[in-house]
Design an enzyme around this catalytic site. Structure first.
Site, short mmCIF file in Angstrom:
data_model
loop_
_atom_site.label_atom_id
_atom_site.label_comp_id
_atom_site.label_asym_id
_atom_site.label_seq_id
_atom_site.Cartn_x
_atom_site.Cartn_y
_atom_site.Cartn_z
N GLY A 6 -62.96 20.59 74.27
CA GLY A 6 -64.35 20.15 74.13
C GLY A 6 -64.37 18.76 73.50
N ALA B 226 -64.55 17.75 70.40
CA ALA B 226 -63.68 17.53 69.23
C ALA B 226 -62.22 17.40 69.67
CB ALA B 226 -63.84 18.67 68.23
N GLY B 227 -61.79 18.25 70.61
CA GLY B 227 -60.40 18.19 71.07
C GLY B 227 -60.11 16.88 71.80
N PHE C 139 -86.00 14.20 65.96
CA PHE C 139 -85.43 15.55 65.90
C PHE C 139 -85.80 16.14 64.54
CE2 PHE C 139 -81.78 17.42 68.55
CZ PHE C 139 -82.38 17.08 69.76
N GLN D 213 -76.48 29.35 61.94
CA GLN D 213 -77.75 28.75 62.36
C GLN D 213 -78.40 29.54 63.50
OE1 GLN D 213 -78.23 24.57 64.24
NE2 GLN D 213 -79.19 24.49 62.22
N HIS E 100 -81.34 29.06 66.18
CA HIS E 100 -82.19 28.01 66.76
C HIS E 100 -83.56 28.60 67.03
CE1 HIS E 100 -83.61 24.77 69.28
NE2 HIS E 100 -82.50 24.08 69.03
N LEU F 73 -80.90 28.00 75.64
CA LEU F 73 -81.52 27.05 74.73
C LEU F 73 -82.61 26.21 75.41
CD1 LEU F 73 -81.25 25.83 71.81
CD2 LEU F 73 -80.15 23.92 72.94
N THR G 211 -84.06 22.86 74.31
CA THR G 211 -83.67 21.87 73.30
C THR G 211 -84.77 21.49 72.32
OG1 THR G 211 -82.91 19.59 72.96
CG2 THR G 211 -84.18 19.98 74.94
N GLU G 212 -84.32 21.16 71.10
CA GLU G 212 -85.22 20.62 70.09
C GLU G 212 -85.87 19.32 70.60
OE1 GLU G 212 -83.74 21.24 66.16
OE2 GLU G 212 -84.21 19.18 65.60
N ARG H 162 -84.34 23.42 61.45
CA ARG H 162 -84.29 24.65 62.25
C ARG H 162 -84.44 25.92 61.44
NH1 ARG H 162 -79.44 22.67 66.26
NH2 ARG H 162 -80.79 21.26 67.41
N HIS I 219 -77.16 30.12 67.12
CA HIS I 219 -76.91 28.86 67.83
C HIS I 219 -75.65 28.13 67.37
CE1 HIS I 219 -77.96 25.26 70.03
NE2 HIS I 219 -77.94 24.53 68.93
N ARG J 198 -77.55 22.90 59.60
CA ARG J 198 -77.23 21.66 60.32
C ARG J 198 -78.49 21.06 60.93
NH1 ARG J 198 -76.39 20.33 65.80
NH2 ARG J 198 -76.40 22.48 66.55
N SER K 142 -74.16 17.70 65.38
CA SER K 142 -72.94 18.44 65.70
C SER K 142 -72.09 17.70 66.73
CB SER K 142 -73.32 19.81 66.22
OG SER K 142 -72.20 20.41 66.77
N LEU K 143 -72.74 17.17 67.75
CA LEU K 143 -71.98 16.35 68.71
C LEU K 143 -71.34 15.19 67.96
CD1 LEU K 143 -74.53 16.21 71.70
CD2 LEU K 143 -72.50 17.64 71.48
C1 FAD Z 1 -76.94 25.25 74.26
C2 FAD Z 1 -76.49 24.33 73.17
C3 FAD Z 1 -76.99 23.05 73.09
C4 FAD Z 1 -76.56 22.18 72.10
N1 FAD Z 1 -77.10 20.92 72.02
C5 FAD Z 1 -76.69 20.08 71.04
C6 FAD Z 1 -77.23 18.77 70.93
O1 FAD Z 1 -78.08 18.35 71.72
N2 FAD Z 1 -76.79 17.98 69.92
C7 FAD Z 1 -75.85 18.39 69.02
O2 FAD Z 1 -75.47 17.62 68.14
N3 FAD Z 1 -75.30 19.63 69.12
C8 FAD Z 1 -75.69 20.46 70.10
N4 FAD Z 1 -75.14 21.72 70.20
C9 FAD Z 1 -73.95 22.05 69.39
C10 FAD Z 1 -72.73 21.35 70.02
O3 FAD Z 1 -72.85 21.37 71.41
C11 FAD Z 1 -71.41 22.02 69.65
O4 FAD Z 1 -71.36 22.27 68.28
C12 FAD Z 1 -70.23 21.11 70.00
O5 FAD Z 1 -70.32 20.71 71.35
C13 FAD Z 1 -68.91 21.81 69.74
O6 FAD Z 1 -67.85 21.03 70.22
P1 FAD Z 1 -66.35 21.50 69.97
O7 FAD Z 1 -65.49 20.49 70.63
O8 FAD Z 1 -66.16 21.78 68.53
O9 FAD Z 1 -66.25 22.91 70.71
P2 FAD Z 1 -66.40 23.33 72.25
O10 FAD Z 1 -67.04 22.30 73.09
O11 FAD Z 1 -67.03 24.69 72.21
O12 FAD Z 1 -64.91 23.45 72.74
C14 FAD Z 1 -64.06 24.49 72.30
C15 FAD Z 1 -62.77 24.41 73.09
O13 FAD Z 1 -61.83 25.31 72.54
C16 FAD Z 1 -61.19 26.03 73.56
N5 FAD Z 1 -60.78 27.31 73.00
C17 FAD Z 1 -61.47 28.15 72.20
N6 FAD Z 1 -60.73 29.21 71.86
C18 FAD Z 1 -59.54 29.04 72.45
C19 FAD Z 1 -58.33 29.82 72.48
N7 FAD Z 1 -58.21 30.96 71.81
N8 FAD Z 1 -57.30 29.34 73.23
C20 FAD Z 1 -57.41 28.18 73.91
N9 FAD Z 1 -58.52 27.42 73.91
C21 FAD Z 1 -59.56 27.84 73.18
C22 FAD Z 1 -62.23 26.13 74.67
O14 FAD Z 1 -61.61 26.31 75.91
C23 FAD Z 1 -62.90 24.76 74.56
O15 FAD Z 1 -62.19 23.81 75.31
C24 FAD Z 1 -75.60 22.60 71.16
C25 FAD Z 1 -75.10 23.91 71.23
C26 FAD Z 1 -75.56 24.78 72.19
C27 FAD Z 1 -75.12 26.20 72.15
#
Ligand code: FAD
Length: 565
Positions: free
Chosen positions: A12, A14-15, A117, A230, A232, A242, A244-245, A276, A341, A376, A381-382
């Site tokens: 995702g 972060a990765g 927001f 959290q 939502h 969702l 969106t906000e 929220r 959320h 949050r 979060s993004l």
């Molecule tokens: C519907 C929705 C809308 C949102 N909109 C917003 C927004 O507009 N603005 C904002 O700031 N935030 C928003 N958020 C929050 C935000 O999207 C997330 O917090 C953020 O994208 C998380 O990114 P991440 O890289 O940490 O995790 P993720 O994008 O969830 O990535 C996790 C990764 O880990 C991998 N993984 C997990 N477990 C394992 C495992 N056991 N083995 C191998 N791989 C694994 C998955 O395959 C994936 O690639 C929203 C959240 C939701 C639910």
């Protein structure tokens, strides 16, 4: 055994940001249980915060104001030094994303458009219509694949190996073949996202099981502030997708069954754009007072925004309403209800993303630095995933270069591989007990019922008893699937034990914290208590079970005050 310098788990935001922060000379791999572009980040809608100060009315914004809003929004539980890093780095990060090609929406003068927001004193959320996550993820993926990095897509990590306080590597399963793969690395970064699907009503993707957080915890890495979950305010009623906000940011109203904008009773200054935790509670309270529609939900009204604005700024929301509720928000009200959320708590790391276990780092939603504290703000979060993902890549690279990498005896990783093979074999032999999906549904019902928006001692204790019963059922749980390729039931089975650990950590943290703060609302302790509870919960899993310690919050700059909106 595959040997690497740096292993990043999660594709995702972060990765992928960690890839961009990592030293390109290192032998690095990304492991993800889904293709990176299917990571949950792709679903983010409303936007990403940065104090660019682009606004039509000429008011000035600053990263310090962004930091203050973040700390206030967190109900003063965020570490203020970490929140400042987040907000200061946000501005250059946004221009970097822009230069990489993120198709941000624009104001007529060509500057990046920003919308209001919740909890923000300024319209500082940058967005790409209502598909911001998709645009960011695709752009970062383009950048990451240009680096000298191997991607192991559709590999599920099933065990993290930490021995004698050092991180040695992990064991993954190639889901396409069912092959078990031991991976040894000098440093490991978890960017495994949130645990939303531990709850019944959640806006999260089905893949968000939180197994990374549980795996780290099981391996001895502490978790922080797990009680802060959290909810939502606006998910589509019944489906919990969702809305969106950004819809409220564009001017949407919340109405009760009398057609009244009830937020006037809860947050008269900011109305629908309160944080929220406050809006979600207000909706639940309206329903409890009999002011909900069909005693279940309230309305989100976008009709006054007009067709053109909805089509331009919220096209994805219009599609969701049409596809999943058969209505058009241009001329119909949207039924909405709160849903789980986001996870404010997570793997305990400092502002360099280092955990207490040498060689193990975490970033993004699975981690807790903490920049979000007890609640949050939308759009942060993004930002956190991108800023701290990169920092994690840099820190882990420094750790590897520092010459004190973990020397990893292969035997330890091989032992973990064997443990996982034995487990899979035992599950395949079993044909009695309860099916894993039924047990998963029971867990979700427990968490939504006992650890939702309103909490109290009796329900939390009952939740813990039910988790104990679920553990016993899990030990006997069977699966129907006999295939070895893409066996979804087996993947869930392997992750479910970690979900139980997370659920227990949330319940214990919530039971112990006898106050109300941010998203954690105790009906039996309805007031914030800074004297006793302005501190982080640190939970470590030991042979004797979970052990809790508390750690002071960094409150150097902004003195805790009552939150008024
Ligand atoms: C519907 C929705 C809308 C949102 N909109 C917003 C927004 O507009 N603005 C904002 O700031 N935030 C928003 N958020 C929050 C935000 O999207 C997330 O917090 C953020 O994208 C998380 O990114 P991440 O890289 O940490 O995790 P993720 O994008 O969830 O990535 C996790 C990764 O880990 C991998 N993984 C997990 N477990 C394992 C495992 N056991 N083995 C191998 N791989 C694994 C998955 O395959 C994936 O690639 C929203 C959240 C939701 C639910």
């Amino acid at each position: 055994m595959t040997d690497l310098d740096l292993l990043i788990v999660g594709g995702g935001l972060a990765g992928l940001a960690a890839v961009l922060g990592a030293d390109p000379k290192l032998k690095t791999a990304v492991v993800s249980k889904v293709h990176p572009l299917r990571s949950h980040s792709v679903a983010a809608q409303g936007g990403i915060n940065a104090a660019l100060g682009n606004n039509p009315d000429g008011r000035e914004d600053s990263w310090q104001r962004h930091a203050f809003d973040t700390v206030k929004g967190s109900d003063y539980l965020a570490d203020q030094d970490a929140a400042e890093i987040l907000c200061q780095k946000a501005v250059p990060a946004m221009y970097e994303l822009d230069h990489w090609g993120v198709p941000f929406s624009r104001f007529p003068d060509g500057t990046i458009a920003q919308r209001p927001f919740g909890g923000a004193d300024f319209p500082r959320t940058c967005y790409a219509a209502d598909r911001t996550g998709q645009m960011l993820l695709h752009t970062l993926y383009e950048q990451a694949v240009r680096k000298n990095v191997t991607f192991f897509d559709e590999w599920l990590v099933a065990g993290l190996v930490v021995r004698d306080g050092k991180c040695l590597g992990l064991v993954a399963i190639d889901l396409a073949s069912g092959r078990i793969v031991p991976l040894r690395a000098k440093a490991v970064i978890f960017a495994t996202g949130g645990y939303g699907r531990v709850f019944q009503k959640s806006t999260n993707a089905y893949i968000n099981l939180g197994s990374g957080i549980g795996m780290a915890y099981r391996a001895g890495v502490p978790l922080k502030d797990m009680e802060f979950v959290q909810f939502h305010p606006t998910s589509l009623y019944g489906k919990n997708i969702l809305i969106t906000e950004g819809a409220r940011g564009e001017g949407g109203y919340l109405l009760n069954n009398e057609g009244r904008r009830f937020m006037a009773d809860y947050a008269p200054k900011t109305m629908e754009l309160a944080p929220r935790d406050i809006v979600a509670r207000a909706i639940e309270q309206e329903v409890q007072k009999g002011k909900g529609v069909e005693n279940e939900y309230v309305w989100l009204d976008l009709r006054h925004l007009g067709r053109e604005k909805i089509l331009k700024r919220l096209p994805g929301i219009r599609d969701i309403c049409s596809n999943f509720a058969g209505l058009d928000p241009v001329d119909s009200l949207i039924p909405i209800q709160p849903a789980q959320h986001y996870s404010m708590g997570g793997i305990d790391v400092d502002e360099t993303c280092a955990s207490p276990v040498p060689g193990f780092f975490a970033a993004g939603e699975c981690s807790c630095i903490s920049v979000h504290g007890a609640n949050r703000l939308g759009g942060n979060s993004l930002l956190e995933a991108i800023i701290f993902g990169k920092i994690a890549g840099e820190s882990a690279s420094r750790f590897v270069a520092g010459g004190s990498p973990c020397v990893s005896p292969e035997r330890e990783i091989a032992d973990e591989s064997r443990r996982i093979v034995d487990r899979i074999t035992a599950v395949r032999r079993r044909d009695k007990g309860e099916n894993i999906f039924r047990i998963l549904n029971r867990l979700k019902a427990v968490m939504s019922g006992k650890a939702g928006i309103f909490r109290q001692e009796k329900a939390l204790r009952e939740g813990l008893d039910e988790i104990a019963a679920l553990r016993a059922a899990y030990d006997e749980a069977f699966i129907f699937g006999t295939c070895t390729r893409y066996c979804e039931e087996m993947a869930i089975h392997l992750q479910f034990g970690y979900m139980l650990d997370i659920a227990e950590a949330i319940l214990i943290g919530a039971l112990r914290r006898e106050e109300t703060r941010g998203s954690h609302y105790r009906t039996d302790f309805p007031v914030r208590d800074d004297e006793n509870w302005l501190k982080h919960t640190i939970m470590t899993l030991t042979d004797r079970g979970p052990v809790i310690n508390y750690r002071p919050v960094n409150v150097e700059k902004y003195k805790p005050e009552e939150r008024k909106y």
